[in-house]
Scaffold this motif. Structure first.
Motif, PDB file in Angstrom:
ATOM      1  N   CYS A 259       0.848  -1.201   0.000  1.00  0.00           N
ATOM      2  CA  CYS A 259       0.000   0.000   0.000  1.00  0.00           C
ATOM      3  C   CYS A 259       0.878   1.244   0.000  1.00  0.00           C
ATOM      4  CB  CYS A 259      -0.859   0.053   1.259  1.00  0.00           C
ATOM      5  SG  CYS A 259      -2.353  -0.875   1.132  1.00  0.00           S
ATOM      6  N   PHE A 260       1.903   1.212   0.820  1.00  0.00           N
ATOM      7  CA  PHE A 260       2.808   2.358   0.948  1.00  0.00           C
ATOM      8  C   PHE A 260       3.476   2.645  -0.392  1.00  0.00           C
ATOM      9  CE2 PHE A 260       7.157   3.880   2.274  1.00  0.00           C
ATOM     10  CZ  PHE A 260       6.758   5.147   2.638  1.00  0.00           C
ATOM     11  N   ARG A 261       3.993   1.596  -1.044  1.00  0.00           N
ATOM     12  CA  ARG A 261       4.664   1.799  -2.332  1.00  0.00           C
ATOM     13  C   ARG A 261       3.677   2.294  -3.385  1.00  0.00           C
ATOM     14  NH1 ARG A 261       7.719  -2.643  -4.882  1.00  0.00           N
ATOM     15  NH2 ARG A 261       5.900  -3.878  -4.402  1.00  0.00           N
ATOM     16  N   LEU A 262       2.484   1.699  -3.373  1.00  0.00           N
ATOM     17  CA  LEU A 262       1.463   2.121  -4.337  1.00  0.00           C
ATOM     18  C   LEU A 262       1.074   3.582  -4.089  1.00  0.00           C
ATOM     19  CD1 LEU A 262      -0.568   1.359  -6.591  1.00  0.00           C
ATOM     20  CD2 LEU A 262      -2.158   0.703  -4.783  1.00  0.00           C
ATOM     21  N   GLY A 263       0.864   3.921  -2.805  1.00  0.00           N
ATOM     22  CA  GLY A 263       0.474   5.283  -2.448  1.00  0.00           C
ATOM     23  C   GLY A 263       1.531   6.298  -2.864  1.00  0.00           C
ATOM     24  N   MET A 264       2.805   5.940  -2.647  1.00  0.00           N
ATOM     25  CA  MET A 264       3.897   6.848  -3.024  1.00  0.00           C
ATOM     26  C   MET A 264       3.911   7.056  -4.548  1.00  0.00           C
ATOM     27  SD  MET A 264       5.837   8.009  -0.517  1.00  0.00           S
ATOM     28  CE  MET A 264       4.617   8.212   0.722  1.00  0.00           C
ATOM     29  N   ASP A 265       3.687   5.976  -5.287  1.00  0.00           N
ATOM     30  CA  ASP A 265       3.656   6.082  -6.753  1.00  0.00           C
ATOM     31  C   ASP A 265       2.476   6.930  -7.221  1.00  0.00           C
ATOM     32  OD1 ASP A 265       5.863   4.633  -7.044  1.00  0.00           O
ATOM     33  OD2 ASP A 265       4.944   2.932  -8.090  1.00  0.00           O
ATOM     34  N   MET A 266       1.318   6.715  -6.602  1.00  0.00           N
ATOM     35  CA  MET A 266       0.135   7.483  -7.001  1.00  0.00           C
ATOM     36  C   MET A 266       0.344   8.963  -6.715  1.00  0.00           C
ATOM     37  SD  MET A 266      -2.848   4.781  -5.915  1.00  0.00           S
ATOM     38  CE  MET A 266      -4.136   6.006  -5.780  1.00  0.00           C
ATOM     39  N   LEU A 267       0.953   9.246  -5.571  1.00  0.00           N
ATOM     40  CA  LEU A 267       1.249  10.628  -5.198  1.00  0.00           C
ATOM     41  C   LEU A 267       2.211  11.253  -6.214  1.00  0.00           C
ATOM     42  CD1 LEU A 267       0.283  12.155  -2.693  1.00  0.00           C
ATOM     43  CD2 LEU A 267       2.462  11.624  -1.598  1.00  0.00           C
ATOM     44  N   ALA A 268       3.256  10.486  -6.566  1.00  0.00           N
ATOM     45  CA  ALA A 268       4.266  10.997  -7.502  1.00  0.00           C
ATOM     46  C   ALA A 268       3.642  11.288  -8.856  1.00  0.00           C
ATOM     47  CB  ALA A 268       5.392   9.983  -7.654  1.00  0.00           C
ATOM     48  N   ARG A 269       2.665  10.472  -9.253  1.00  0.00           N
ATOM     49  CA  ARG A 269       2.066  10.650 -10.578  1.00  0.00           C
ATOM     50  C   ARG A 269       0.798  11.487 -10.525  1.00  0.00           C
ATOM     51  NH1 ARG A 269       2.187   4.802 -13.337  1.00  0.00           N
ATOM     52  NH2 ARG A 269       1.283   6.017 -15.021  1.00  0.00           N
TER      53      ARG A 269
ATOM     54  N   LEU B 293      -2.903   7.688   2.006  1.00  0.00           N
ATOM     55  CA  LEU B 293      -2.345   6.393   2.339  1.00  0.00           C
ATOM     56  C   LEU B 293      -3.141   5.672   3.418  1.00  0.00           C
ATOM     57  CD1 LEU B 293       0.087   5.178   1.025  1.00  0.00           C
ATOM     58  CD2 LEU B 293       1.363   5.722   3.068  1.00  0.00           C
ATOM     59  N   HIS B 294      -3.549   6.377   4.455  1.00  0.00           N
ATOM     60  CA  HIS B 294      -4.197   5.616   5.521  1.00  0.00           C
ATOM     61  C   HIS B 294      -5.607   5.188   5.140  1.00  0.00           C
ATOM     62  CE1 HIS B 294      -6.140   9.269   7.193  1.00  0.00           C
ATOM     63  NE2 HIS B 294      -7.010   8.393   7.631  1.00  0.00           N
ATOM     64  N   VAL B 295      -6.233   5.885   4.187  1.00  0.00           N
ATOM     65  CA  VAL B 295      -7.534   5.423   3.684  1.00  0.00           C
ATOM     66  C   VAL B 295      -7.329   4.121   2.900  1.00  0.00           C
ATOM     67  CG1 VAL B 295      -9.497   5.993   2.201  1.00  0.00           C
ATOM     68  CG2 VAL B 295      -8.395   7.783   3.543  1.00  0.00           C
ATOM     69  N   MET B 296      -6.264   4.104   2.087  1.00  0.00           N
ATOM     70  CA  MET B 296      -5.963   2.894   1.323  1.00  0.00           C
ATOM     71  C   MET B 296      -5.615   1.737   2.244  1.00  0.00           C
ATOM     72  SD  MET B 296      -3.742   4.677  -1.684  1.00  0.00           S
ATOM     73  CE  MET B 296      -2.748   3.232  -1.920  1.00  0.00           C
ATOM     74  N   GLN B 297      -4.834   2.039   3.283  1.00  0.00           N
ATOM     75  CA  GLN B 297      -4.425   0.968   4.195  1.00  0.00           C
ATOM     76  C   GLN B 297      -5.608   0.433   4.983  1.00  0.00           C
ATOM     77  OE1 GLN B 297      -0.866   1.976   6.406  1.00  0.00           O
ATOM     78  NE2 GLN B 297       0.287   1.240   4.654  1.00  0.00           N
TER      79      GLN B 297
END
Ligand SMILES: [Mg+2]
Length: 412
Positions: A273-283, A315-319
């Protein structure tokens, strides 16, 4: 076919053997040796230098087969983060020349040069050459450039003179250029369509472009007609400056062990989730639909999906959603060896609607925190910081993470 010299001007820039060239840049000790870059599972070849290609190695070939053909080549694991950094640099250079740049792939782009001659005080061909030289000077990468009046012709032109080439095809020179190209050289015409055209005596790109409209329509349908028009100098496909939204983004991986401990699975899932969230944020993306997948000891795969009331990149909503889904899937005694999370129904994150929907202040307040974490990861590597709820998961082995630690350099 008589058209003006420059009814439009499009450049196609294509880096030569991009992944292999990136590796060569940071490994000067490999100068003169053939390089093959491997897929993420190190199973097959994803890129190779020209000498490896000449030895018969093709993209997609299994590694063992390639090693038989060329045991002396260097086989390196792919490092897409590094290639991405060089790609960003390459596109930043292109954007200096024109505001209209399309990133067609990691190492290929189209640049709309139309009308910029008086601004730059140079011809379109000279602009193409300036881009090629600047990229070489500032990144050390060679690119091949094609400049012509349509996208299709520009792409064919860059392809015609590789590596480190420049091909300029103005309206006046289209026929001359195409007489030296086969129908197979036209992007969008594969082996099958080329064989069909050959049956009707159409072998060169010029013969295809001069074929009657009705015949092209009959043989290749609408997509063939579009190509035919582009080859005749009529620009149909413009420059797409906005990257299309991905349909989905996923982070899944094997856990490297089997476990019956849901806490360990949860830690791995939080990490994904963390990696996905970071990628979504970056993009700059958010998603509304999340799916958790588990691979069980029996190799059966089970999935569960949740639709959120509104899209999120928090991120915490996704988690929270992921944990909820995991608990919905988990049965006592279950044995799991891989897990992951998939985001779908993607949307751009920067629309005002998001803020309207954010009712929990914690979500809004968290965003600067995630952004800071992202900057730290960009600067110091992806293992520099991680959420506490992933701590149960063993950290990434150092040898692998150290691959990302390199200075960004500028060649003279
Ligand atoms: Mg390329």
């Amino acid at each position: 076919m008589i058209i003006n010299d420059w009814p439009a001007a499009i450049a196609h820039i294509d880096a030569d053997c991009f992944f292999a060239a990136c590796e060569r840049l940071r490994r000067p000790d490999l100068a003169g040796r053939a390089i093959c870059v491997l897929s993420s599972q190190d199973a097959c070849i994803v890129a190779k230098t020209y000498d490896a290609k000449a030895a018969g190695i093709t993209t997609g070939m299994p590694v063992w087969e390639a090693k038989k053909l060329m045991p002396q080549a260097v086989y390196l694991p792919a490092d897409f983060r590094f290639y991405g950094l060089l790609s960003d640099k390459l596109f930043a250079i292109l954007r200096r020349y024109s505001p209209q740049v399309e990133a067609y792939s990691i190492d290929e782009g189209f640049v709309d040069l139309d009308g910029l001659r008086s601004y730059w005080r140079m011809g379109y061909g000279e602009m193409g050459d300036a881009m090629r030289r600047t990229i070489l000077e500032e990144t050390g990468l060679t690119v091949s450039v094609g400049v012509s009046v349509t996208r299709t012709l520009a792409k064919m032109a860059s392809e015609a003179n590789k590596p480190n080439g420049l091909t300029v095809v103005s309206g006046r020179h289209i026929a001359e250029f195409m007489s030296g190209q086969t129908t197979r050289d036209i992007p969008g015409i594969g082996a099958k369509r080329a064989a069909l055209l050959e049956k009707f005596g159409l072998r060169t790109a010029l013969e295809f472009a001069r074929a009657p409209e009705a015949q092209v329509q009959r043989l290749l349908g609408r997509s063939g007609m579009d190509l035919w028009r582009e080859l005749n100098g009529k620009s149909l496909f413009g420059i797409e400056t906005h990257a299309p939204l991905p349909k989905s983004m996923a982070r899944t991986a094997s856990m490297g062990q089997r476990t019956t401990d849901i806490r360990l699975v949860r830690a791995h899932l939080s990490h994904h989730c963390f990696r996905l969230g970071m990628d979504m944020l970056a993009r700059g993306l958010q998603a509304r639909r999340f799916t958790v997948t588990l691979r069980l000891g029996s190799f059966e795969r089970i999935v569960r999906t949740e639709n959120l009331p509104h899209p999120t990149q928090h991120l915490h909503v996704m988690q929270r959603a992921a944990t909820h889904l995991l608990h919905g899937l988990w049965q006592p005694g279950m044995e799991c060896n891989a897990c992951g999370i998939v985001a779908t129904e993607m949307a751009p994150a920067d629309n005002a609607q998001t803020e309207m929907f954010v009712t929990e202040t914690r979500e809004a307040n968290d965003l600067p925190l995630w952004q800071t974490m992202q900057r730290m990861r960009n600067r110091f590597g992806s293992t520099i910081i991680r959420p506490a709820n992933t701590l149960l998961r063993p950290s990434t082995p150092k040898s692998r993470s150290s691959r990302f630690a390199y200075p960004l350099f500028v060649c003279k």
